[in-house]
Design an enzyme around this catalytic site. Structure first.
Site, short mmCIF file in Angstrom:
data_model
loop_
_atom_site.label_atom_id
_atom_site.label_comp_id
_atom_site.label_asym_id
_atom_site.label_seq_id
_atom_site.Cartn_x
_atom_site.Cartn_y
_atom_site.Cartn_z
N SER A 147 0.83 -1.20 0.00
CA SER A 147 0.00 0.00 0.00
C SER A 147 0.87 1.26 0.00
O SER A 147 1.67 1.45 -0.92
CB SER A 147 -0.95 -0.03 1.20
OG SER A 147 -1.98 0.91 1.08
N ASP B 227 -0.50 -4.71 -3.63
CA ASP B 227 -1.87 -4.17 -3.62
C ASP B 227 -1.95 -2.65 -3.58
O ASP B 227 -2.69 -2.09 -2.75
CB ASP B 227 -2.68 -4.77 -2.48
CG ASP B 227 -4.15 -4.96 -2.88
OD1 ASP B 227 -4.39 -5.51 -3.96
OD2 ASP B 227 -5.04 -4.55 -2.11
N HIS C 3 -6.97 -6.57 1.44
CA HIS C 3 -5.98 -5.56 1.09
C HIS C 3 -4.61 -5.88 1.69
O HIS C 3 -3.58 -5.72 1.02
CB HIS C 3 -6.46 -4.19 1.55
CG HIS C 3 -5.48 -3.09 1.31
ND1 HIS C 3 -4.92 -2.84 0.06
CD2 HIS C 3 -4.93 -2.17 2.15
CE1 HIS C 3 -4.08 -1.81 0.15
NE2 HIS C 3 -4.07 -1.40 1.41
#
Length: 410
Positions: A162, A187, A319
């Protein structure tokens, strides 16, 4: 009396200001005993960082601050792991446990996260946080990598999730991590991230502002789907919490989030704008781990079709892929490291010893030769093909043999 912590070693991992709020149950009557028994069956075991990491150290960088860094493994390539916003280095604990026998896994707490303390904890700009990453790597490995001897070069794989994935790309683009041999992003995609920014404040505001105990926070994380792995919920969540500030009577004894993510809002676009093109331009092997193909933007879709990076899909994860599927994440990282021989000696292609006649491949079908009489290629008969192969082998052997005049001259 039943403690909400199932292991004493949990307190090694929980910050001191959080330890006092783990909470205990009073068992003065059978009803509370039954409730405690049911809670125990559902409880999430708290663990120490020592169960996964070999050491935890403070890396002091002049003018920047003191960065808390977890390390595991003593040999092999360096796998520098950068966590996402709100997480800490402990999010990589299970991945490190899988990799540390062959690699050196390093996971810092980034600025304003975990146990790291900097001169300005509210400076979440991409430039500042990227520079933090570069300086931490230099402090740990720069002196060896800058040595005049190439044997002292420290092969490094940058891995980021992220926000940490964006920082990994920006840090790699500086070309100051001289041992960099690969980048793995988990991700995060520029197009999807930018499209989601208008909704991020709503996501942050939907989180509970306070928790009564570490156990309550871990149970919320699993129940809400923020973390699908109960082991990681009990390990990573406590490091994301802190005792509520003194002076707030309503929050007395409560736990709050350690990182003020809402304060990072002015910098969100800077983390991701231009990320895809920069990722594709990196002159090292690259891999992108995603939970779904719908998250690819146009630049990455074209780049993936052109073979500019390896794409791995993990649709069963949320996630936080490294937390939900740590075993598979570690497996993909290990395959990537081995495929590109990061930290391994170069592959040696064996050659035939001197004097050994080379073996040429034999065509399985008819050979095509150019016919000078017509403007087309025509099939070569089987006997003619064999003769042509033999002539080619003879020519190669003759070219490798020393000439008679050369032998006389010697």
């Amino acid at each position: 009396m039943a403690s909400t912590l199932n292991a004493h070693s949990a307190f090694d991992q929980i910050p001191e200001d959080v330890q006092a709020s783990t909470g205990e149950l009073s068992l003065d009557n059978p009803t509370e005993q039954q409730q405690a028994a049911r809670s125990s069956r559902r409880s999430i075991e708290q663990r120490s960082w020592r169960d996964y990491w070999d050491s935890k150290q403070q890396v002091d960088i002049e003018g920047r601050g003191s960065f808390n860094v977890y390390t595991a493994g003593s040999s092999g390539a360096v796998v520098l792991c950068l966590h996402g916003g709100g997480y800490t280095g402990l999010t990589w604990s299970l991945v490190a446990k899988h990799l540390k026998d062959r690699y050196r896994v390093v996971a810092p707490d980034l600025r304003s996260h975990g146990e790291t303390s900097t001169a300005d904890d509210l400076d979440f700009s991409a430039e500042t946080m990227m520079r933090d990453v570069v300086e931490v790597w230099k402090a740990l490995f720069g002196s060896s990598s800058n040595s005049s001897s190439s044997s002292n070069r420290v092969p490094t794989l940058l891995v980021g999730h992220s926000m940490g994935g964006a920082l990994a790309v920006w840090a790699a683009a500086t070309k100051e991590i001289t041992g960099l041999d690969g980048v793995v992003v988990i991700d995060v995609v520029e197009g999807t991230a930018l499209a989601a920014l208008p909704h991020m404040m709503g996501v942050l505001n939907s989180r509970p502002a306070m928790f009564q105990s570490v156990q309550a926070a871990a149970e919320w994380a699993v129940r809400s789907g923020i973390c699908k792995n109960r082991e990681l919920a009990g390990l990573s969540l406590p490091s994301q919490l802190q005792q509520a500030p003194a002076g707030d009577a309503a929050a007395a004894g409560m736990l709050t989030w350690r990182t003020p993510l809402t304060a990072s809002r002015p910098h969100w676009e800077g983390w991701y704008r231009g990320l895809s093109d920069t990722f594709l331009s990196l002159p090292v092997p690259k891999m992108l781990l995603l939970a779904g193909t719908d998250r690819l933007d146009k630049s990455l879709t074209i780049g993936q079709m052109q073979g500019k990076f390896q794409l791995v899909l993990m649709p069963t994860a949320g996630h936080a892929i490294q937390e939900d599927e740590p075993g598979k994440t570690a497996e993909h990282l290990q395959q990537f490291l081995h495929r590109f021989r990061i930290g391994e000696p170069p592959m040696v292609i064996p050659r035939a010893p001197p004097g050994v006649r080379p073996v040429l491949p034999v065509a399985a079908g008819p050979l095509l030769v150019k016919d000078s009489t017509v403007d087309a290629a025509v099939p070569l008969s089987t006997s003619a093909a064999a003769a042509a192969a033999a002539a080619a082998a003879s020519a190669v052997t003759s070219s490798e043999a020393p000439s008679s005049s050369g032998q006389l001259a010697q």
